[in-house]
Scaffold this active site. Structure first.
Site, PDB file in Angstrom:
ATOM      1  NE  ARG A 188      -0.483   1.990   4.924  1.00 21.99           N
ATOM      2  CZ  ARG A 188       0.533   1.192   4.574  1.00 21.99           C
ATOM      3  NH1 ARG A 188       1.528   1.670   3.860  1.00 21.99           N
ATOM      4  NH2 ARG A 188       0.545  -0.071   4.923  1.00 21.99           N
ATOM      5  CE  LYS A 195      15.023   3.302   5.681  1.00 23.65           C
ATOM      6  NZ  LYS A 195      14.484   2.317   6.646  1.00 23.65           N
ATOM      7  CE  LYS A 207      -2.575  -2.603   3.245  1.00 24.65           C
ATOM      8  NZ  LYS A 207      -2.947  -2.737   4.675  1.00 24.65           N
ATOM      9  CG  PHE A 263      11.014   2.638  10.615  1.00 20.28           C
ATOM     10  CD1 PHE A 263      11.119   1.477   9.854  1.00 20.28           C
ATOM     11  CD2 PHE A 263       9.756   3.154  10.876  1.00 20.28           C
ATOM     12  CE1 PHE A 263       9.982   0.843   9.371  1.00 20.28           C
ATOM     13  CE2 PHE A 263       8.609   2.519  10.402  1.00 20.28           C
ATOM     14  CZ  PHE A 263       8.732   1.364   9.654  1.00 20.28           C
ATOM     15  CB  VAL A 264      11.128   7.408   6.979  1.00 21.53           C
ATOM     16  CG1 VAL A 264      12.445   8.087   7.297  1.00 21.53           C
ATOM     17  CG2 VAL A 264      11.288   6.461   5.794  1.00 21.53           C
ATOM     18  CG  ASP A 307      15.088  -1.185   3.975  1.00 20.22           C
ATOM     19  OD1 ASP A 307      16.096  -0.517   4.250  1.00 20.22           O
ATOM     20  OD2 ASP A 307      14.518  -1.901   4.804  1.00 20.22           O
ATOM     21  CD  GLU A 347       7.951  -0.897  -2.982  1.00 21.97           C
ATOM     22  OE1 GLU A 347       7.248  -0.024  -2.448  1.00 21.97           O
ATOM     23  OE2 GLU A 347       8.207  -1.969  -2.435  1.00 21.97           O
ATOM     24  CG  ASP A 348       6.921   2.187   0.155  1.00 16.33           C
ATOM     25  OD1 ASP A 348       7.680   1.339  -0.367  1.00 16.33           O
ATOM     26  OD2 ASP A 348       6.228   1.930   1.152  1.00 16.33           O
TER      27      ASP A 348
HETATM   28  P1  IMP Z   1      13.038  -4.199   1.088  1.00 12.88           P
HETATM   29  O1  IMP Z   1      12.566  -5.469   0.500  1.00 12.88           O
HETATM   30  O2  IMP Z   1      13.875  -4.415   2.309  1.00 12.88           O
HETATM   31  O3  IMP Z   1      13.702  -3.266   0.100  1.00 12.88           O
HETATM   32  O4  IMP Z   1      11.776  -3.532   1.726  1.00 12.88           O
HETATM   33  C1  IMP Z   1      10.972  -2.652   1.115  1.00 12.88           C
HETATM   34  C2  IMP Z   1       9.702  -2.501   1.930  1.00 12.88           C
HETATM   35  O5  IMP Z   1       9.971  -2.472   3.350  1.00 12.88           O
HETATM   36  C3  IMP Z   1       9.070  -1.180   1.604  1.00 12.88           C
HETATM   37  O6  IMP Z   1       8.185  -1.296   0.517  1.00 12.88           O
HETATM   38  C4  IMP Z   1       8.389  -0.831   2.892  1.00 12.88           C
HETATM   39  O7  IMP Z   1       7.103  -1.410   2.924  1.00 12.88           O
HETATM   40  C5  IMP Z   1       9.217  -1.462   3.974  1.00 12.88           C
HETATM   41  N1  IMP Z   1      10.141  -0.478   4.579  1.00 12.88           N
HETATM   42  C6  IMP Z   1      11.491  -0.455   4.488  1.00 12.88           C
HETATM   43  N2  IMP Z   1      12.004   0.587   5.163  1.00 12.88           N
HETATM   44  C7  IMP Z   1      10.950   1.252   5.684  1.00 12.88           C
HETATM   45  C8  IMP Z   1      10.825   2.448   6.474  1.00 12.88           C
HETATM   46  O8  IMP Z   1      11.798   3.138   6.853  1.00 12.88           O
HETATM   47  N3  IMP Z   1       9.564   2.813   6.814  1.00 12.88           N
HETATM   48  C9  IMP Z   1       8.455   2.121   6.428  1.00 12.88           C
HETATM   49  N4  IMP Z   1       8.517   1.008   5.685  1.00 12.88           N
HETATM   50  C10 IMP Z   1       9.759   0.571   5.320  1.00 12.88           C
HETATM   51 MG    MG Z   2       5.977  -1.411   0.664  1.00 15.94          MG
END
Ligand code: IMP
Ligand code: MG
Length: 178
Positions: free
Chosen positions: A165, A130, A45, A152-153, A102, A98-99
């Protein structure tokens, strides 16, 4: 800024800076795909607010779809698609929206799944990046809003346990000690 319990929010990226950067990304996409159609896929979402703003800055023929995945991404690296795409992406210029990028596990997996469906082109637009947290070194975003430190944001679509959100700014969330 405001608190809930002992949670503390500190503004990291103001709404005005976000709007400006989203406009710039939209312009860049418009330039990169001049004369073509693009198909934006939002990852639910978290990306919904970024997607809604971004799509209105793209001056091309655009179609939209949404995808969603279940929890538990981090440890396994496997992403369970809890909502698949509605339409075929074969032959389309796909931009996965994507938001936040990470560890890269989620986008790495989604890209592998989507590539098998033979899009003409597949790119990633991530509002936040990040880089310090990246585990999947080969996953990178083609369009990035902001690189941020390892904090963490929340806000502008990003949540903590489904909350925050709706914040207009991206904020660093500090949690009380357990
Ligand atoms: P990744 O697979 O580790 O790159 O994770 C990506 C997903 O983790 C994002 O789409 C977010 O839903 C969640 N996520 C990673 N870092 C944060 C953060 O700082 N705040 C909120 N959600 C995060
Ligand atoms: Mg996500």
């Amino acid at each position: 800024m405001s608190v809930r319990g002992k949670e503390h929010l500190k503004v990291l990226i103001r709404r005005s800076a976000i709007q400006k950067r989203v406009q710039e990304i939209g312009k860049q996409i418009t330039k990169d795909y001049r004369g073509q159609r693009v198909h934006l896929i939002g990852v639910l979402k978290g990306a919904s607010i970024f997607l809604a703003d971004l799509v209105r800055t793209v001056g091309l023929e655009v179609s939209l779809d949404l995808s969603s995945y279940g929890k538990g991404t981090r440890t396994s690296g496997e992403v369970k698609l809890s909502k698949d795409l509605d339409t075929s992406i074969e032959g389309l210029n796909v931009i996965l929206v994507e938001d936040i990028l990470d560890t890269g596990l989620t986008l790495g997996y989604l890209c592998r799944v989507l590539r098998q469906r033979k899009p003409k082109d597949l790119r990633i637009a991530a509002l936040l990046d990040k880089p310090d947290r990246r585990l999947m070194k080969d996953v990178h975003a083609d369009y990035i809003g902001f690189q941020i430190p390892n904090e963490f944001v929340v806000g502008y679509g990003l949540d903590y346990a489904e909350r925050y959100r709706n914040l207009k700014d991206v904020c660093v969330l500090s949690l009380p000690p357990e």
